[in-house]
Scaffold this active site. Structure first.
Site: not given
Ligand code: ZN
Length: 427
Positions: A155, A157, A305
């Site tokens: 998790h 950038a 996602d």
């Protein structure tokens, strides 16, 4: 750290207190642990002043280093033209499903999220349409990128950049591209880029069982997603990127970005999926209707996602390793402090192959199956194709490891609703 964080305040020129709060798990975990040592009752969870912390952990660390005179090597200027040229070249194919975000991140010296999102804003004509100040836009994106925790294996950038790139691919799909307004595109890209902002690298059950202040703040419900959203709102306000818009529009933007980010809560997947399925069964989705468009954008962001298993094996495998590393790291902390190891987090009993096969079977396949019904395009078929091949590859790995090929991770089998395992919530 805990004391100092508690005392920090950030106040913008307008007198508005930004809503961003640090989320690093160990700070609060340590706080709780120390509290536990000092008090026989663990009842008290978080003090009110603890909840008022306003700096993200990332930013706190940076300012702390600055005041202590510690310089962190910043190599942002060492890129030579060769690298910049190659990164630019890659951006010409930003709508390609095979886009290698890891390579792009290396070529941009770790600035993939800023470079990619800025480029997409330009490509979609958003800078011109919304009369955006490019300096403010860049500053906003730099703040977003910096508030992701680079120490998180997954998790971070680069994941946000990957999701933003996938979102761009979906926005280009014929059904969407012909009906989306610049406003829709703007919200989609911002939501994609910020959807995991300031993610602490542990999941919601961990935050709940360690009495993390974020769990208290958001009443144990979509704790992380609420935090990502509020962090994004804080940065939007702080950057002044949309200060020239009416208050009404800014408020609408903030709440719609919230709806998009909150939809990424994987524990809500069933609700979204059954709504999507009903619409498709009835054939009543009308993309001239703003509410329907918004719903489709929620589904698109959900797909973006969790699209890792739909990428090529080379990319997909790297993501699988990274997410497992993050799970196992959480499991290590849970073991160390006798917190009970969360499902999928025990490196002694879990394997990447088992976790991936469960993830694909219960979460990814149902979602992408419906998405392909909605948008039956070459891209959807490509994604389903990769998904099938990747699953077969993991099954091959599983066979080699266990001698049998049909194991599905029991953590997924136990689920009566197709969601990622959640521990019983501690209230
Ligand atoms: Zn994410």
């Amino acid at each position: 750290y805990i004391r100092m964080l508690g005392d920090v305040r950030v106040r913008s020129r307008a007198g508005f207190e930004t809503e961003r709060r640090g989320s690093h798990p160990y700070i609060d975990f340590l706080f709780i642990f120390l509290f536990f040592v000092a008090n026989s009752e663990i009842e008290v969870s978080v003090s009110a002043r603890n909840v008022r912390r306003l700096l993200s952990f990332q930013r706190y660390l940076r300012s702390s280093r600055f005041f202590r005179g510690i310089t962190v090597p910043n190599s942002s200027n060492i890129l030579d033209d060769d690298y910049n040229g190659q990164a630019k070249c890659m951006l010409e194919k930003v709508g390609n499903w095979n886009f290698d975000i890891f390579l792009f991140d290396r070529l941009t010296n770790g600035n993939s999220l800023v470079s990619l999102t800025f480029h997409l804003f330009n490509l979609h004509g958003l800078i011109e349409h919304f009369q955006l100040d490019t300096m403010k836009l860049r500053r906003f994106l730099v703040m977003v990128q910096e508030d992701y925790h680079s120490q998180n294996p997954y998790h971070n950038a680069v994941h946000a950049a990957d999701v933003t790139q996938a979102m761009h691919c979906y926005l280009k799909e014929p059904k969407l591209s012909k009906s989306l307004t610049p406003w829709d595109v703007l919200l989609s890209l911002i939501a994609a880029a910020t959807h995991d902002l300031d993610h602490p690298g542990v999941n919601q059950p961990f935050l709940i069982k360690t009495n993390h202040y974020l769990a208290t703040l958001y009443k144990n419900t979509s704790v992380l997603e609420n935090h990502h959203w509020r962090s994004a709102v804080g940065l939007l306000r702080e950057s002044g990127l949309f200060a020239h818009m009416s208050l009404e529009n800014r408020q609408l933007m903030e709440s719609q970005i919230g709806d998009l980010i909150l939809a990424t809560d994987i524990s809500q997947q069933n609700e979204y999926l059954s709504m999507f399925r009903s619409h498709l069964d009835r054939g009543d989705l009308c993309l001239e209707n703003a509410n329907h468009r918004h719903f489709i954008l929620q589904m698109a962001l959900k797909c973006a996602d969790i699209c890792n298993p739909c990428r090529t094996w080379e990319l997909s495998k790297q993501w699988s390793e990274k997410v497992t590393e993050e799970f196992f790291h959480q499991g290590d902390i849970e073991k160390k402090y006798h917190l009970g190891v969360s499902p999928l987090c025990d490196r002694q009993t879990e394997t990447i192959a088992n976790i991936q096969i469960g993830f694909m079977t219960y979460l990814v396949e149902p979602l992408f199956g419906e998405w392909a019904r909605f948008s039956n395009t070459r891209l959807s078929q490509t994604m389903l194709g990769h998904l099938g091949l990747n699953k077969a590859s993991w099954k091959g790995v599983q066979r080699e490891q266990s001698g049998s090929g049909d194991d599905v991770d029991p953590a997924f089998e136990e689920m009566d609703s197709d969601i990622l395992p959640q521990e019983p919530r501690l209230s």
